[in-house]
Scaffold this active site. Sequence first.
Site, PDB file in Angstrom:
ATOM      1  N   THR A 208       0.731  -1.057  -0.017  1.00  0.00           N
ATOM      2  CA  THR A 208      -0.042  -0.044   0.070  1.00  0.00           C
ATOM      3  C   THR A 208       0.802   1.199   0.062  1.00  0.00           C
ATOM      4  OG1 THR A 208      -0.201  -0.194   2.508  1.00  0.00           O
ATOM      5  CG2 THR A 208      -1.988  -1.229   1.166  1.00  0.00           C
ATOM      6  N   LYS A 209       1.977   0.997   0.135  1.00  0.00           N
ATOM      7  CA  LYS A 209       3.021   2.372   0.316  1.00  0.00           C
ATOM      8  C   LYS A 209       3.616   2.961  -1.031  1.00  0.00           C
ATOM      9  CE  LYS A 209       2.843   2.095   4.548  1.00  0.00           C
ATOM     10  NZ  LYS A 209       1.619   0.919   4.977  1.00  0.00           N
ATOM     11  N   VAL A 210       4.016   4.188  -1.009  1.00  0.00           N
ATOM     12  CA  VAL A 210       4.452   4.783  -2.142  1.00  0.00           C
ATOM     13  C   VAL A 210       5.542   3.753  -2.792  1.00  0.00           C
ATOM     14  CG1 VAL A 210       5.970   6.785  -2.914  1.00  0.00           C
ATOM     15  CG2 VAL A 210       4.021   7.007  -1.417  1.00  0.00           C
TER      16      VAL A 210
END
Length: 392
Positions: A208-210
């Site tokens: 879910t992270k950049v």
Amino acid sequence: MKLSEHPVAMPALARIPALVPIDVPAEPPTPVTQPFMPPLEEFVPFLETIWSNRWLTNSGPFHQQLERALEEYLGVPYISLTSNGTTALWLALQAMKVGGEVITTPFTFVATAHALRLVGATPVFVDIDEEDCNLAPAGIEAAVTDRTSAILPVHCFGHPCDTAAISRIADVYELKVIYDAAHAFGVQTGGQSILRQGDLSVLSFHATKVFNTFEGGAIVSPDQRTKSKIDRLRNFGFIDDTVMARASINGKLNELQSAFGLLQLRYIDDLIARRGEISARYHAALADIDGIAPFTIGGGATLNHSYFPILVSEDYPVDADALCRRLQAAGILARRYFHPLICDMPGYRDLPSARQPLPVARRIARQILCLPIHPNLSDSLVDRTIDILSHG
């Protein structure tokens, strides 16, 4: 004997089900965040190398390359890759020998507080600042006691903490500072990485992270000695093949994930730029909607636009929960990050600090709503989200 002639192997293999197609809806819902997947053909050469050298884990060549590449890209001294962000938090706390009471925020994902409990420390929740959702320095200082050993702030939504004020407090009371920087990949203040602040900073590379490696994480260290300590801790505590200094866990990142991270880095600037475009589109359209307040972070910060949180106040026709349900019914999967507060969850209600008023954190938790933002999001889906908000 060939594998096909083995009396046990073939029946066992026969039980493995064949791959079947997965049904994808004609119009799949719009998630609040979504991982970028680079072209598959670009990942194949990495896989071929792994298949050829058969080095799957234990600090293989891609693992080593990714650590060096991230140090260069982020502008930080030393990085230790880990299997996930929660493991990274646990290892960082162990490396700093944190115990006793640790001041932290109730407005974050539960992993922040879980890591403290897993090392035997007691979380002490203090209120947050309404401008950025981070720990309020005045609250930190008021919570310090003779049992306090450290501060565990979170750069919430990638908004930089007031690191200067936190550093001053830590110096006065001789406290360790470990930043939960799960949301802060690439974030800068004053032209320098926010990850250089504190004793250690911890990243998450969850999907879910950049920036992601499927699952994964990292710890940013200020010097080689600290990195070496963390590297030992993530490998069961071994100093060499026969000497184990202290009991620890297996917290290493494997070669498949490291290779994926190297490929992700080729695209990261464009991915962050696209997130910035979406954020700007939201800001421009939501500025004139009564009761909807996006966050505006100043101070010369370079953000990564990891999330797009808004506050839904009493001036809006419905509350944040009702608006979230309305968006989700339309296939737009907005999320209430972070509601409820950690201190209001059953596993943490026993703590004395959980019974404090925490007025700002509780108000923001009531009003918070995160809108979809990720590089795959089209302008038309952004506009559809905006249209629902504009009609109350």
